[in-house]
Scaffold this motif. Structure first.
Motif, PDB file in Angstrom:
ATOM      1  N   PRO A  73      14.737 -50.724  66.374  1.00 43.47           N
ATOM      2  CA  PRO A  73      15.726 -51.530  65.540  1.00 43.47           C
ATOM      3  C   PRO A  73      15.349 -52.936  65.682  1.00 43.47           C
ATOM      4  O   PRO A  73      14.768 -53.981  66.306  1.00 43.47           O
ATOM      5  N   LEU A  74      14.749 -53.323  64.066  1.00 46.20           N
ATOM      6  CA  LEU A  74      15.145 -55.101  63.628  1.00 46.20           C
ATOM      7  C   LEU A  74      16.025 -56.236  64.366  1.00 46.20           C
ATOM      8  O   LEU A  74      15.086 -56.901  64.458  1.00 46.20           O
ATOM      9  N   ASN A  75      17.665 -55.725  65.129  1.00 44.55           N
ATOM     10  CA  ASN A  75      18.071 -56.661  65.492  1.00 44.55           C
ATOM     11  C   ASN A  75      16.850 -56.796  67.205  1.00 44.55           C
ATOM     12  O   ASN A  75      17.804 -57.405  67.788  1.00 44.55           O
ATOM     13  N   GLU A  76      16.271 -55.842  67.510  1.00 39.36           N
ATOM     14  CA  GLU A  76      15.620 -56.286  68.925  1.00 39.36           C
ATOM     15  C   GLU A  76      14.193 -56.591  68.164  1.00 39.36           C
ATOM     16  O   GLU A  76      13.484 -56.250  69.435  1.00 39.36           O
ATOM     17  N   ALA A  77      14.379 -56.726  67.110  1.00 39.61           N
ATOM     18  CA  ALA A  77      12.442 -57.076  66.743  1.00 39.61           C
ATOM     19  C   ALA A  77      12.071 -58.075  66.970  1.00 39.61           C
ATOM     20  O   ALA A  77      12.896 -59.532  66.338  1.00 39.61           O
ATOM     21  N   ILE A  78      11.184 -59.017  67.659  1.00 42.04           N
ATOM     22  CA  ILE A  78      10.170 -59.939  66.994  1.00 42.04           C
ATOM     23  C   ILE A  78       9.103 -60.230  65.801  1.00 42.04           C
ATOM     24  O   ILE A  78       7.739 -58.991  66.496  1.00 42.04           O
ATOM     25  N   LYS A 136      12.118 -52.241  52.903  1.00 41.49           N
ATOM     26  CA  LYS A 136      13.165 -51.324  51.846  1.00 41.49           C
ATOM     27  C   LYS A 136      14.126 -52.188  52.092  1.00 41.49           C
ATOM     28  O   LYS A 136      13.998 -53.043  50.582  1.00 41.49           O
ATOM     29  N   ASP A 137      14.563 -53.440  53.140  1.00 42.53           N
ATOM     30  CA  ASP A 137      15.568 -54.272  52.605  1.00 42.53           C
ATOM     31  C   ASP A 137      15.493 -56.053  52.633  1.00 42.53           C
ATOM     32  O   ASP A 137      16.081 -56.376  52.372  1.00 42.53           O
ATOM     33  N   TYR A 138      13.938 -56.463  53.014  1.00 45.64           N
ATOM     34  CA  TYR A 138      13.936 -57.827  53.185  1.00 45.64           C
ATOM     35  C   TYR A 138      12.389 -58.073  52.055  1.00 45.64           C
ATOM     36  O   TYR A 138      12.145 -59.436  52.043  1.00 45.64           O
ATOM     37  N   LEU A 142       4.601 -58.238  69.721  1.00 47.88           N
ATOM     38  CA  LEU A 142       5.437 -58.476  68.487  1.00 47.88           C
ATOM     39  C   LEU A 142       5.473 -57.063  67.883  1.00 47.88           C
ATOM     40  O   LEU A 142       4.322 -55.959  67.853  1.00 47.88           O
ATOM     41  N   ASP A 143       6.870 -56.905  67.055  1.00 48.33           N
ATOM     42  CA  ASP A 143       6.965 -55.497  66.739  1.00 48.33           C
ATOM     43  C   ASP A 143       5.982 -54.933  65.680  1.00 48.33           C
ATOM     44  O   ASP A 143       6.585 -54.755  64.897  1.00 48.33           O
ATOM     45  N   ALA A 144       5.996 -56.461  64.446  1.00 50.39           N
ATOM     46  CA  ALA A 144       5.635 -56.784  63.496  1.00 50.39           C
ATOM     47  C   ALA A 144       4.553 -57.901  62.742  1.00 50.39           C
ATOM     48  O   ALA A 144       5.299 -59.046  63.588  1.00 50.39           O
ATOM     49  N   TYR A 145       3.599 -58.056  61.933  1.00 51.03           N
ATOM     50  CA  TYR A 145       3.508 -58.893  61.715  1.00 51.03           C
ATOM     51  C   TYR A 145       3.114 -58.624  60.027  1.00 51.03           C
ATOM     52  O   TYR A 145       2.454 -57.855  59.228  1.00 51.03           O
ATOM     53  N   GLY A 198       9.365 -46.614  61.253  1.00 55.08           N
ATOM     54  CA  GLY A 198      10.509 -47.163  61.604  1.00 55.08           C
ATOM     55  C   GLY A 198      10.732 -48.478  61.008  1.00 55.08           C
ATOM     56  O   GLY A 198      12.000 -49.058  59.869  1.00 55.08           O
ATOM     57  N   LEU A 199      10.247 -49.359  61.793  1.00 53.56           N
ATOM     58  CA  LEU A 199      10.759 -50.975  61.334  1.00 53.56           C
ATOM     59  C   LEU A 199       9.858 -51.491  59.812  1.00 53.56           C
ATOM     60  O   LEU A 199      10.124 -51.998  59.113  1.00 53.56           O
ATOM     61  N   HIS A 200       8.533 -50.727  59.887  1.00 49.27           N
ATOM     62  CA  HIS A 200       8.050 -51.021  58.807  1.00 49.27           C
ATOM     63  C   HIS A 200       8.583 -50.542  57.644  1.00 49.27           C
ATOM     64  O   HIS A 200       8.976 -51.319  56.580  1.00 49.27           O
ATOM     65  N   GLU A 201       9.244 -49.343  57.731  1.00 44.11           N
ATOM     66  CA  GLU A 201       9.882 -48.787  55.957  1.00 44.11           C
ATOM     67  C   GLU A 201      11.146 -50.096  56.236  1.00 44.11           C
ATOM     68  O   GLU A 201      11.385 -50.524  55.390  1.00 44.11           O
TER      69      GLU A 201
END
Length: 266
Positions: A151-156, A259-261, A203-206, A252-255
């Motif tokens: 989830p985003l709130n746990e993502a770096i 979508k939101d940011y 990292l969870d996303a870049y 999941g985090l990708h979407e």
């Protein structure tokens, strides 16, 4: 005749290791630094020498393959047909110049637009990330596990601080909200290094608003093998021929991020 991808993989690994050795030796001499598009877009004589080293070997041993390189010594590539080696001889040149670390050799080998082999060599750490299409991704000899949803709130999130400031590419206020709502952010100054961190789960996303094919070609193959989703910031596939936006993230985090940011201005 079908290509022997196993042989090409062994050849590319040997070439990259030799190039890394040449880069390490270069620290014993004076490095000449120039600028390209702007004062912070640096290039050195070592960038150019290493790209020419790759090109001379590839053209000798694979004369029917094309080469797309950052420093412009390769081919004029305008289509994805055939085999294309997409190379950044030193990704993170500013780090190379100022820190003598946190830079990498990045190489992706594509066939008719499909990523077949990917490599990121963190030269100073001697960490070699590599992947073979449908064969998994590895850090040195250790296979990297599949990425699980986060989830985003746990993502770096790997994102450059400049995108939180007003800019012409993206709504910076949404990026600022992303920064506030994720667990934390990092910026390493090298797309290849950041993609290696995504592949390894550090990292969870870049994401970035402007990257060239040579920044992401190798890393896209690697992160794809551990289940990360890679697209541009409109959710479309990157073509590896032109520059554009980019994101690599856990499923999941990708979407969620798109979508939101993300609200692009371009």
């Amino acid at each position: 005749m079908p290509l022997d991808w196993g042989m090409i993989d062994r050849y590319a690994k040997s070439l990259i290791k030799e190039a890394g050795h040449r880069i390490r030796l270069s620290f014993a001499r004076e490095i000449h630094i120039d600028t390209k598009a702007d004062a912070n877009d640096l290039v050195t004589d070592i960038d150019r020498e290493i790209e020419q080293f790759f090109i001379s070997r590839i053209r000798r041993d694979f004369p029917d393959h094309r080469i797309l390189g950052e420093e412009g010594f390769g081919d004029q590539v305008e289509s994805s047909e055939g085999v294309i080696w997409i190379l950044d001889p030193i990704d993170g040149t500013m780090n190379f110049v100022h820190q003598k670390r946190n830079f990498a050799i990045s190489l992706g080998i594509y066939a008719d637009g499909a990523g077949m082999l990917g490599y990121i060599y963190d030269v100073m750490a001697d960490d070699f990330y590599h992947a073979f299409r449908d064969g998994g991704a590895y850090r040195n000899d250790e296979r990297l596990p599949q990425l699980e949803p986060t989830p985003l709130n746990e993502a770096i999130i790997g994102v450059n601080a400049s995108w939180v400031c007003p800019n012409r590419y993206v709504d910076h206020e949404r990026i600022a909200r992303l920064v506030n709502e994720c667990r934390g952010t990092r910026s390493y100054g090298s797309a290849a290094i950041e993609l290696a961190h995504v592949a390894a789960g550090r990292l969870d996303a870049y994401m970035s608003m402007r990257l060239a094919p040579w920044d992401i070609a190798g890393g896209s193959v690697i992160v794809g093998e551990v289940g990360a989703v890679t697209t541009d910031l409109r959710g479309m596939e990157n073509d590896m021929i032109t520059k554009g936006t980019f994101i690599a993230a856990r499923p999941g985090l990708h979407e969620t991020i798109l979508k939101d940011y993300i609200d692009l201005k371009i």
